[in-house]
Motif scaffolding. Structure first.
Motif, PDB file in Angstrom:
ATOM      1  N   PRO A 294      -6.420  -0.881   4.519  1.00  0.00           N
ATOM      2  CA  PRO A 294      -5.574   0.085   5.217  1.00  0.00           C
ATOM      3  C   PRO A 294      -6.355   1.303   5.702  1.00  0.00           C
ATOM      4  O   PRO A 294      -5.960   1.957   6.664  1.00  0.00           O
ATOM      5  N   GLN A 295      -7.484   1.576   5.078  1.00  0.00           N
ATOM      6  CA  GLN A 295      -8.290   2.739   5.439  1.00  0.00           C
ATOM      7  C   GLN A 295      -8.842   2.638   6.858  1.00  0.00           C
ATOM      8  O   GLN A 295      -9.204   3.646   7.444  1.00  0.00           O
TER       9      GLN A 295
ATOM     10  N   TYR B  22       0.264   5.345   0.704  1.00  0.00           N
ATOM     11  CA  TYR B  22      -0.671   6.323   1.258  1.00  0.00           C
ATOM     12  C   TYR B  22      -0.283   7.707   0.751  1.00  0.00           C
ATOM     13  O   TYR B  22       0.865   8.124   0.876  1.00  0.00           O
TER      14      TYR B  22
ATOM     15  N   ASP C 125      -3.313   0.287  -3.772  1.00  0.00           N
ATOM     16  CA  ASP C 125      -3.012  -1.119  -3.496  1.00  0.00           C
ATOM     17  C   ASP C 125      -2.239  -1.681  -4.686  1.00  0.00           C
ATOM     18  O   ASP C 125      -2.798  -1.891  -5.761  1.00  0.00           O
TER      19      ASP C 125
ATOM     20  N   TYR D 212      -5.355   5.743  -0.788  1.00  0.00           N
ATOM     21  CA  TYR D 212      -4.345   4.691  -0.736  1.00  0.00           C
ATOM     22  C   TYR D 212      -4.281   4.054  -2.124  1.00  0.00           C
ATOM     23  O   TYR D 212      -5.267   4.078  -2.865  1.00  0.00           O
TER      24      TYR D 212
ATOM     25  N   TYR E 103      -6.954   4.951   8.908  1.00  0.00           N
ATOM     26  CA  TYR E 103      -6.781   6.263   8.290  1.00  0.00           C
ATOM     27  C   TYR E 103      -6.518   7.361   9.316  1.00  0.00           C
ATOM     28  O   TYR E 103      -5.620   8.189   9.129  1.00  0.00           O
TER      29      TYR E 103
ATOM     30  N   TYR F 205       0.816  -1.205   0.000  1.00  0.00           N
ATOM     31  CA  TYR F 205       0.000   0.000   0.000  1.00  0.00           C
ATOM     32  C   TYR F 205       0.857   1.266   0.000  1.00  0.00           C
ATOM     33  O   TYR F 205       1.868   1.342   0.678  1.00  0.00           O
TER      34      TYR F 205
ATOM     35  N   HIS G 144      -2.993   7.125  10.373  1.00  0.00           N
ATOM     36  CA  HIS G 144      -2.087   7.537   9.286  1.00  0.00           C
ATOM     37  C   HIS G 144      -2.104   9.062   9.129  1.00  0.00           C
ATOM     38  O   HIS G 144      -1.068   9.692   8.929  1.00  0.00           O
TER      39      HIS G 144
ATOM     40  N   LYS H  24       4.195  10.654  -0.725  1.00  0.00           N
ATOM     41  CA  LYS H  24       3.602   9.322  -0.595  1.00  0.00           C
ATOM     42  C   LYS H  24       4.349   8.560   0.488  1.00  0.00           C
ATOM     43  O   LYS H  24       5.547   8.716   0.655  1.00  0.00           O
TER      44      LYS H  24
END
Length: 125
Positions: free
Chosen positions: A111-112, A58, A67, A65, A115, A56, A118, A101
């Motif tokens: 992955p969200q 971000y 993938d 994101y 969030y 991933y 992150h 990134k």
């Protein structure tokens, strides 16, 4: 002798037709494979070994994101996350080579879900 020549012409024609069809099928399969995996990494991503190292990416200035395994973007739209192979509208017109990134060390499929973490760990520039 005349029948012999006709037979040779027919065999040659069948050989050419079969060879052409086989070559076309081979190209089609290669194209399908390439399309399935998205034709390689996007232009903004380093190509060599990138997918093997990071699943991933971000985009820290945007709720997006990427993938690498599935070749899709995961982006926040309103209150919902959406998954799409197309570049999200929020990134249209953005210089993706220059935008910050983060390669995430995340092995799950969503992955969200992290969030908020992150966003605070990697604030906007």
């Amino acid at each position: 002798m005349k029948h012999y020549r006709v037979l040779i012409v027919i065999l040659l024609a069948l050989t050419v037709i079969t060879a052409t069809d086989t070559m076309a099928q081979g190209k089609s399969k290669k194209k399908q494979k390439s399309e399935k995996r998205g034709g390689g990494p996007p232009p903004w991503a380093p190509a060599h070994g990138y997918r093997a190292k990071t699943r991933y990416v971000y985009f820290k200035d945007y709720p997006v994101y990427y993938d690498n395994d599935r070749g899709v973007y995961i982006s926040l739209s309103g209150k919902n996350w959406s998954v799409s192979a197309k570049l999200p509208d929020i990134l249209k017109g953005v210089d993706l080579l220059a935008t910050p990134k983060i390669d995430l060390d995340f092995s799950g499929d969503d992955p969200q879900r992290d969030y908020d973490e992150h966003k605070s760990k990697y604030p906007k520039d």
